[in-house]
Design a protein around this motif. Structure first.
Motif, PDB file in Angstrom:
ATOM      1  N   MET A   1      16.917 -21.903 -39.590  1.00 14.06           N
ATOM      2  CA  MET A   1      17.459 -23.213 -39.361  1.00 14.06           C
ATOM      3  C   MET A   1      16.292 -24.180 -39.191  1.00 14.06           C
ATOM      4  O   MET A   1      15.329 -23.872 -38.499  1.00 14.06           O
ATOM      5  CB  MET A   1      18.332 -23.198 -38.111  1.00 14.06           C
ATOM      6  N   SER A   2      16.401 -25.324 -39.825  1.00 11.07           N
ATOM      7  CA  SER A   2      15.407 -26.385 -39.692  1.00 11.07           C
ATOM      8  C   SER A   2      16.112 -27.660 -39.255  1.00 11.07           C
ATOM      9  O   SER A   2      17.233 -27.924 -39.664  1.00 11.07           O
ATOM     10  CB  SER A   2      14.715 -26.640 -41.027  1.00 11.07           C
ATOM     11  N   LEU A   3      15.434 -28.444 -38.412  1.00 10.37           N
ATOM     12  CA  LEU A   3      15.965 -29.725 -37.957  1.00 10.37           C
ATOM     13  C   LEU A   3      15.010 -30.845 -38.333  1.00 10.37           C
ATOM     14  O   LEU A   3      13.797 -30.691 -38.224  1.00 10.37           O
ATOM     15  CB  LEU A   3      16.144 -29.735 -36.435  1.00 10.37           C
ATOM     16  N   TRP A   4      15.571 -31.979 -38.773  1.00 10.64           N
ATOM     17  CA  TRP A   4      14.792 -33.186 -39.048  1.00 10.64           C
ATOM     18  C   TRP A   4      15.378 -34.324 -38.238  1.00 10.64           C
ATOM     19  O   TRP A   4      16.586 -34.558 -38.267  1.00 10.64           O
ATOM     20  CB  TRP A   4      14.870 -33.592 -40.519  1.00 10.64           C
ATOM     21  N   PHE A   5      14.521 -35.019 -37.524  1.00  6.57           N
ATOM     22  CA  PHE A   5      14.945 -36.186 -36.767  1.00  6.57           C
ATOM     23  C   PHE A   5      14.689 -37.422 -37.613  1.00  6.57           C
ATOM     24  O   PHE A   5      13.559 -37.678 -38.015  1.00  6.57           O
ATOM     25  CB  PHE A   5      14.180 -36.263 -35.441  1.00  6.57           C
ATOM     26  N   GLU A   6      15.745 -38.174 -37.883  1.00  5.58           N
ATOM     27  CA  GLU A   6      15.669 -39.374 -38.707  1.00  5.58           C
ATOM     28  C   GLU A   6      16.237 -40.542 -37.924  1.00  5.58           C
ATOM     29  O   GLU A   6      16.828 -40.360 -36.860  1.00  5.58           O
ATOM     30  CB  GLU A   6      16.450 -39.159 -40.012  1.00  5.58           C
ATOM     31  N   THR A   7      16.089 -41.747 -38.447  1.00  5.86           N
ATOM     32  CA  THR A   7      16.581 -42.934 -37.743  1.00  5.86           C
ATOM     33  C   THR A   7      18.105 -42.953 -37.645  1.00  5.86           C
ATOM     34  O   THR A   7      18.649 -43.465 -36.684  1.00  5.86           O
ATOM     35  CB  THR A   7      16.111 -44.218 -38.443  1.00  5.86           C
ATOM     36  N   ASN A   8      18.797 -42.371 -38.613  1.00  6.34           N
ATOM     37  CA  ASN A   8      20.260 -42.403 -38.593  1.00  6.34           C
ATOM     38  C   ASN A   8      20.876 -41.132 -38.011  1.00  6.34           C
ATOM     39  O   ASN A   8      22.082 -40.973 -38.024  1.00  6.34           O
ATOM     40  CB  ASN A   8      20.812 -42.645 -40.005  1.00  6.34           C
ATOM     41  N   GLY A   9      20.063 -40.200 -37.496  1.00  9.13           N
ATOM     42  CA  GLY A   9      20.604 -38.994 -36.889  1.00  9.13           C
ATOM     43  C   GLY A   9      19.696 -37.801 -37.083  1.00  9.13           C
ATOM     44  O   GLY A   9      18.523 -37.929 -37.404  1.00  9.13           O
ATOM     45  N   VAL A  10      20.277 -36.637 -36.891  1.00  9.23           N
ATOM     46  CA  VAL A  10      19.546 -35.377 -37.020  1.00  9.23           C
ATOM     47  C   VAL A  10      20.148 -34.594 -38.171  1.00  9.23           C
ATOM     48  O   VAL A  10      21.362 -34.433 -38.269  1.00  9.23           O
ATOM     49  CB  VAL A  10      19.630 -34.562 -35.711  1.00  9.23           C
ATOM     50  N   THR A  11      19.283 -34.095 -39.056  1.00  7.48           N
ATOM     51  CA  THR A  11      19.728 -33.298 -40.188  1.00  7.48           C
ATOM     52  C   THR A  11      19.348 -31.846 -39.937  1.00  7.48           C
ATOM     53  O   THR A  11      18.243 -31.557 -39.485  1.00  7.48           O
ATOM     54  CB  THR A  11      19.077 -33.788 -41.497  1.00  7.48           C
ATOM     55  N   ILE A  12      20.282 -30.948 -40.231  1.00  6.00           N
ATOM     56  CA  ILE A  12      20.054 -29.523 -40.046  1.00  6.00           C
ATOM     57  C   ILE A  12      20.142 -28.831 -41.403  1.00  6.00           C
ATOM     58  O   ILE A  12      20.955 -29.214 -42.248  1.00  6.00           O
ATOM     59  CB  ILE A  12      21.070 -28.931 -39.043  1.00  6.00           C
ATOM     60  N   LYS A  13      19.266 -27.843 -41.613  1.00  3.58           N
ATOM     61  CA  LYS A  13      19.276 -27.072 -42.860  1.00  3.58           C
ATOM     62  C   LYS A  13      19.427 -25.600 -42.516  1.00  3.58           C
ATOM     63  O   LYS A  13      18.715 -25.078 -41.656  1.00  3.58           O
ATOM     64  CB  LYS A  13      17.978 -27.286 -43.630  1.00  3.58           C
ATOM     65  N   CYS A  14      20.344 -24.944 -43.185  1.00  6.30           N
ATOM     66  CA  CYS A  14      20.609 -23.529 -42.965  1.00  6.30           C
ATOM     67  C   CYS A  14      19.645 -22.700 -43.815  1.00  6.30           C
ATOM     68  O   CYS A  14      19.554 -22.896 -45.024  1.00  6.30           O
ATOM     69  CB  CYS A  14      22.055 -23.216 -43.334  1.00  6.30           C
ATOM     70  N   GLU A  15      18.921 -21.772 -43.190  1.00  4.69           N
ATOM     71  CA  GLU A  15      17.951 -20.931 -43.900  1.00  4.69           C
ATOM     72  C   GLU A  15      18.568 -19.631 -44.417  1.00  4.69           C
ATOM     73  O   GLU A  15      18.074 -19.051 -45.366  1.00  4.69           O
ATOM     74  CB  GLU A  15      16.768 -20.610 -42.986  1.00  4.69           C
ATOM     75  N   TYR A  16      19.633 -19.149 -43.765  1.00  3.74           N
ATOM     76  CA  TYR A  16      20.293 -17.903 -44.159  1.00  3.74           C
ATOM     77  C   TYR A  16      21.762 -18.171 -44.430  1.00  3.74           C
ATOM     78  O   TYR A  16      22.359 -19.078 -43.862  1.00  3.74           O
ATOM     79  CB  TYR A  16      20.162 -16.849 -43.058  1.00  3.74           C
ATOM     80  N   GLU A  17      22.351 -17.378 -45.268  1.00  2.00           N
ATOM     81  CA  GLU A  17      23.753 -17.546 -45.657  1.00  2.00           C
ATOM     82  C   GLU A  17      24.669 -17.453 -44.433  1.00  2.00           C
ATOM     83  O   GLU A  17      24.664 -16.458 -43.708  1.00  2.00           O
ATOM     84  CB  GLU A  17      24.144 -16.480 -46.688  1.00  2.00           C
ATOM     85  N   LYS A  18      25.422 -18.526 -44.196  1.00  2.03           N
ATOM     86  CA  LYS A  18      26.424 -18.614 -43.137  1.00  2.03           C
ATOM     87  C   LYS A  18      25.874 -18.280 -41.752  1.00  2.03           C
ATOM     88  O   LYS A  18      26.545 -17.662 -40.940  1.00  2.03           O
ATOM     89  CB  LYS A  18      27.628 -17.740 -43.481  1.00  2.03           C
ATOM     90  N   ALA A  19      24.645 -18.712 -41.472  1.00  4.79           N
ATOM     91  CA  ALA A  19      24.046 -18.499 -40.160  1.00  4.79           C
ATOM     92  C   ALA A  19      24.287 -19.680 -39.229  1.00  4.79           C
ATOM     93  O   ALA A  19      24.105 -19.556 -38.025  1.00  4.79           O
ATOM     94  CB  ALA A  19      22.548 -18.250 -40.296  1.00  4.79           C
ATOM     95  N   VAL A  20      24.709 -20.815 -39.789  1.00  4.93           N
ATOM     96  CA  VAL A  20      24.958 -22.026 -38.997  1.00  4.93           C
ATOM     97  C   VAL A  20      26.373 -22.501 -39.268  1.00  4.93           C
ATOM     98  O   VAL A  20      26.813 -22.563 -40.416  1.00  4.93           O
ATOM     99  CB  VAL A  20      23.949 -23.143 -39.363  1.00  4.93           C
TER     100      VAL A  20
END
Length: 66
Positions: free
Chosen positions: A1-20
């Motif tokens: 899982m990766s998180l990015w903090f941006e001005t309009n919110g937080v974006t999350i990216k799933c690294e493994y299939e159906k882990a998030v």
């Protein structure tokens, strides 16, 4: 899982299939989503789906003394 903090919110990216899972939607591998206030975020163990951590995402500072 990766998180990015941006001005309009937080974006999350799933690294493994159906882990998030956000609310009732499980993310596919490499799928991204923007987190919103008060969403339920569930992180599953990579090899054992019976093990997980569940959080409520808050994008505001909540002061318990207020």
């Amino acid at each position: 899982m990766s998180l990015w903090f941006e001005t309009n919110g937080v974006t999350i990216k799933c690294e493994y299939e159906k882990a998030v899972q956000i609310q009732q939607k499980k993310l596919s591998q490499a799928e991204t989503a923007t987190l919103r206030h008060n969403q339920i975020l569930t992180l599953y163990h990579q090899t054992n789906p019976e093990e997980f951590y569940r959080f409520i995402f808050y994008d505001r500072f909540l002061d318990p003394q207020a």
